[in-house]
Design a protein around this motif. Sequence first.
Motif, PDB file in Angstrom:
ATOM      1  N   VAL A 132      -3.865  -3.559  -4.281  1.00  0.00           N
ATOM      2  CA  VAL A 132      -4.073  -3.817  -5.714  1.00  0.00           C
ATOM      3  C   VAL A 132      -4.229  -2.506  -6.483  1.00  0.00           C
ATOM      4  O   VAL A 132      -3.757  -2.362  -7.610  1.00  0.00           O
ATOM      5  CB  VAL A 132      -5.298  -4.735  -5.935  1.00  0.00           C
ATOM      6  CG1 VAL A 132      -5.460  -5.077  -7.423  1.00  0.00           C
ATOM      7  CG2 VAL A 132      -5.170  -6.019  -5.120  1.00  0.00           C
ATOM      8  N   ASN A 133      -4.888  -1.520  -5.844  1.00  0.00           N
ATOM      9  CA  ASN A 133      -5.104  -0.219  -6.490  1.00  0.00           C
ATOM     10  C   ASN A 133      -3.809   0.557  -6.703  1.00  0.00           C
ATOM     11  O   ASN A 133      -3.760   1.455  -7.545  1.00  0.00           O
ATOM     12  CB  ASN A 133      -6.047   0.650  -5.646  1.00  0.00           C
ATOM     13  CG  ASN A 133      -7.410   0.018  -5.461  1.00  0.00           C
ATOM     14  OD1 ASN A 133      -7.588  -0.781  -4.554  1.00  0.00           O
ATOM     15  ND2 ASN A 133      -8.363   0.352  -6.290  1.00  0.00           N
ATOM     16  N   PHE A 134      -2.794   0.253  -5.939  1.00  0.00           N
ATOM     17  CA  PHE A 134      -1.540   1.029  -5.978  1.00  0.00           C
ATOM     18  C   PHE A 134      -0.425   0.327  -6.749  1.00  0.00           C
ATOM     19  O   PHE A 134       0.688   0.849  -6.844  1.00  0.00           O
ATOM     20  CB  PHE A 134      -1.045   1.301  -4.548  1.00  0.00           C
ATOM     21  CG  PHE A 134      -1.954   2.157  -3.716  1.00  0.00           C
ATOM     22  CD1 PHE A 134      -2.141   3.494  -4.009  1.00  0.00           C
ATOM     23  CD2 PHE A 134      -2.609   1.618  -2.611  1.00  0.00           C
ATOM     24  CE1 PHE A 134      -2.973   4.292  -3.218  1.00  0.00           C
ATOM     25  CE2 PHE A 134      -3.435   2.404  -1.822  1.00  0.00           C
ATOM     26  CZ  PHE A 134      -3.618   3.739  -2.129  1.00  0.00           C
ATOM     27  N   LEU A 135      -0.692  -0.877  -7.275  1.00  0.00           N
ATOM     28  CA  LEU A 135       0.359  -1.648  -7.931  1.00  0.00           C
ATOM     29  C   LEU A 135       0.863  -0.954  -9.196  1.00  0.00           C
ATOM     30  O   LEU A 135       0.109  -0.279  -9.890  1.00  0.00           O
ATOM     31  CB  LEU A 135      -0.145  -3.050  -8.300  1.00  0.00           C
ATOM     32  CG  LEU A 135      -0.281  -4.053  -7.159  1.00  0.00           C
ATOM     33  CD1 LEU A 135      -1.021  -5.296  -7.650  1.00  0.00           C
ATOM     34  CD2 LEU A 135       1.076  -4.439  -6.586  1.00  0.00           C
ATOM     35  N   GLY A 136       2.133  -1.180  -9.509  1.00  0.00           N
ATOM     36  CA  GLY A 136       2.718  -0.673 -10.741  1.00  0.00           C
ATOM     37  C   GLY A 136       3.565   0.562 -10.515  1.00  0.00           C
ATOM     38  O   GLY A 136       3.453   1.248  -9.496  1.00  0.00           O
ATOM     39  N   ALA A 174      -1.086  -0.017   2.436  1.00  0.00           N
ATOM     40  CA  ALA A 174      -1.407  -0.599   1.128  1.00  0.00           C
ATOM     41  C   ALA A 174      -0.463  -0.058   0.058  1.00  0.00           C
ATOM     42  O   ALA A 174       0.018  -0.811  -0.796  1.00  0.00           O
ATOM     43  CB  ALA A 174      -2.858  -0.306   0.769  1.00  0.00           C
ATOM     44  N   ALA A 175      -0.198   1.248   0.110  1.00  0.00           N
ATOM     45  CA  ALA A 175       0.718   1.869  -0.867  1.00  0.00           C
ATOM     46  C   ALA A 175       2.136   1.327  -0.689  1.00  0.00           C
ATOM     47  O   ALA A 175       2.845   1.061  -1.668  1.00  0.00           O
ATOM     48  CB  ALA A 175       0.688   3.383  -0.718  1.00  0.00           C
ATOM     49  N   PHE A 176       2.540   1.142   0.571  1.00  0.00           N
ATOM     50  CA  PHE A 176       3.875   0.599   0.842  1.00  0.00           C
ATOM     51  C   PHE A 176       3.990  -0.828   0.305  1.00  0.00           C
ATOM     52  O   PHE A 176       4.960  -1.179  -0.377  1.00  0.00           O
ATOM     53  CB  PHE A 176       4.182   0.620   2.348  1.00  0.00           C
ATOM     54  CG  PHE A 176       5.524   0.023   2.670  1.00  0.00           C
ATOM     55  CD1 PHE A 176       6.660   0.811   2.699  1.00  0.00           C
ATOM     56  CD2 PHE A 176       5.657  -1.344   2.903  1.00  0.00           C
ATOM     57  CE1 PHE A 176       7.917   0.256   2.960  1.00  0.00           C
ATOM     58  CE2 PHE A 176       6.900  -1.915   3.162  1.00  0.00           C
ATOM     59  CZ  PHE A 176       8.025  -1.113   3.189  1.00  0.00           C
ATOM     60  N   LEU A 177       2.995  -1.681   0.625  1.00  0.00           N
ATOM     61  CA  LEU A 177       3.029  -3.070   0.167  1.00  0.00           C
ATOM     62  C   LEU A 177       3.018  -3.134  -1.362  1.00  0.00           C
ATOM     63  O   LEU A 177       3.757  -3.923  -1.964  1.00  0.00           O
ATOM     64  CB  LEU A 177       1.840  -3.856   0.739  1.00  0.00           C
ATOM     65  CG  LEU A 177       1.722  -5.318   0.288  1.00  0.00           C
ATOM     66  CD1 LEU A 177       2.955  -6.129   0.669  1.00  0.00           C
ATOM     67  CD2 LEU A 177       0.466  -5.970   0.849  1.00  0.00           C
ATOM     68  N   ALA A 178       2.207  -2.280  -1.984  1.00  0.00           N
ATOM     69  CA  ALA A 178       2.129  -2.260  -3.451  1.00  0.00           C
ATOM     70  C   ALA A 178       3.478  -1.903  -4.067  1.00  0.00           C
ATOM     71  O   ALA A 178       3.902  -2.516  -5.056  1.00  0.00           O
ATOM     72  CB  ALA A 178       1.062  -1.269  -3.905  1.00  0.00           C
ATOM     73  N   SER A 179       4.142  -0.930  -3.483  1.00  0.00           N
ATOM     74  CA  SER A 179       5.452  -0.518  -3.987  1.00  0.00           C
ATOM     75  C   SER A 179       6.467  -1.654  -3.820  1.00  0.00           C
ATOM     76  O   SER A 179       7.256  -1.944  -4.731  1.00  0.00           O
ATOM     77  CB  SER A 179       5.905   0.740  -3.236  1.00  0.00           C
ATOM     78  OG  SER A 179       7.218   1.067  -3.570  1.00  0.00           O
ATOM     79  N   TRP A 180       6.416  -2.304  -2.657  1.00  0.00           N
ATOM     80  CA  TRP A 180       7.316  -3.444  -2.391  1.00  0.00           C
ATOM     81  C   TRP A 180       7.036  -4.585  -3.358  1.00  0.00           C
ATOM     82  O   TRP A 180       7.954  -5.172  -3.939  1.00  0.00           O
ATOM     83  CB  TRP A 180       7.154  -3.890  -0.936  1.00  0.00           C
ATOM     84  CG  TRP A 180       8.121  -4.951  -0.512  1.00  0.00           C
ATOM     85  CD1 TRP A 180       9.388  -4.765  -0.027  1.00  0.00           C
ATOM     86  CD2 TRP A 180       7.919  -6.374  -0.542  1.00  0.00           C
ATOM     87  NE1 TRP A 180       9.976  -5.983   0.236  1.00  0.00           N
ATOM     88  CE2 TRP A 180       9.106  -6.978  -0.060  1.00  0.00           C
ATOM     89  CE3 TRP A 180       6.851  -7.187  -0.926  1.00  0.00           C
ATOM     90  CZ2 TRP A 180       9.247  -8.363   0.044  1.00  0.00           C
ATOM     91  CZ3 TRP A 180       6.992  -8.570  -0.827  1.00  0.00           C
ATOM     92  CH2 TRP A 180       8.184  -9.139  -0.344  1.00  0.00           C
ATOM     93  N   PHE A 181       5.735  -4.909  -3.532  1.00  0.00           N
ATOM     94  CA  PHE A 181       5.360  -5.952  -4.485  1.00  0.00           C
ATOM     95  C   PHE A 181       5.838  -5.593  -5.896  1.00  0.00           C
ATOM     96  O   PHE A 181       6.409  -6.419  -6.595  1.00  0.00           O
ATOM     97  CB  PHE A 181       3.842  -6.149  -4.502  1.00  0.00           C
ATOM     98  CG  PHE A 181       3.322  -7.192  -3.543  1.00  0.00           C
ATOM     99  CD1 PHE A 181       4.078  -8.305  -3.213  1.00  0.00           C
ATOM    100  CD2 PHE A 181       2.053  -7.081  -2.993  1.00  0.00           C
ATOM    101  CE1 PHE A 181       3.588  -9.283  -2.332  1.00  0.00           C
ATOM    102  CE2 PHE A 181       1.549  -8.040  -2.124  1.00  0.00           C
ATOM    103  CZ  PHE A 181       2.322  -9.140  -1.796  1.00  0.00           C
ATOM    104  N   THR A 182       5.573  -4.356  -6.313  1.00  0.00           N
ATOM    105  CA  THR A 182       5.898  -3.950  -7.686  1.00  0.00           C
ATOM    106  C   THR A 182       7.372  -4.143  -7.988  1.00  0.00           C
ATOM    107  O   THR A 182       7.739  -4.752  -9.009  1.00  0.00           O
ATOM    108  CB  THR A 182       5.502  -2.478  -7.924  1.00  0.00           C
ATOM    109  OG1 THR A 182       4.081  -2.339  -7.735  1.00  0.00           O
ATOM    110  CG2 THR A 182       5.856  -2.026  -9.334  1.00  0.00           C
ATOM    111  N   SER A 183       8.245  -3.666  -7.099  1.00  0.00           N
ATOM    112  CA  SER A 183       9.683  -3.772  -7.374  1.00  0.00           C
ATOM    113  C   SER A 183      10.144  -5.219  -7.370  1.00  0.00           C
ATOM    114  O   SER A 183      10.983  -5.627  -8.185  1.00  0.00           O
ATOM    115  CB  SER A 183      10.493  -2.929  -6.383  1.00  0.00           C
ATOM    116  OG  SER A 183      10.234  -3.325  -5.069  1.00  0.00           O
TER     117      SER A 183
END
Length: 225
Positions: free
Chosen positions: A23-27, A205-214
């Motif tokens: 959640v902290n890495f989203l966007g 977490a950073a990887f998942l956030a990047s994947w989620f964001t795109s």
Amino acid sequence: LPRRIVCLGDSITNLGEGINTYVNFLGSEAFPLVGQNVGLSGSALGIPEGDGANPALSQRYTKIRKDSDIILIFGGSNDYGHTDFPVPLGDPAGTDTDRSTFSGALRYLIKTLREDYPNALLIYATPMIRNDAVWYKSISLDREVTERNAFGCSLNDYREAGIAVCKAQNCPYLDTYTVPELNPLVEENRLARFRDGVHLNDAGAAFLASWFTSNIERVWNGAKG
């Protein structure tokens, strides 16, 4: 202005290394997001039987802020594999909103969130693959690792049920289960992105956030375009 995203989930949403979860890495620069974390460790989508079970996602959704632009429901791992309180699969092809089953609870959430948050984009994310052998060891649980839970269902059964419910309800979904880099059964992935067999480290977490964001950006543009 960044869009407000709420992540309704379990320990993968709630817990990270230090204070960071995905959640902290989203966007991103192109698609800025500000996140509200409504994660709770041990929380399932459906309401488990048994005293001491944590409240379910389908009970805790009331904490979601009213001005949310995007609501991400990310759960199912505990419905399948909670060490003490799994939740029955229910009928993915049914119409019931019985929150004591995974399928009913997901239908309930989609219906209720659409009513309560009519302006928010609703997205479901399937559970990630688990490495229970490593997870059990990390919590010193002496239990045989099996591919099926107490109800005779595999994690993939819950994944497929979630997708079937989403398709029937015309709700967008993201399939984290099939992301190769998030498969902790592959040792290289587990060491790179996981703290144990289930939970992510900062890199994960950073990887998942990047994947989620795109992927959320893609769904957003499709829905709002």
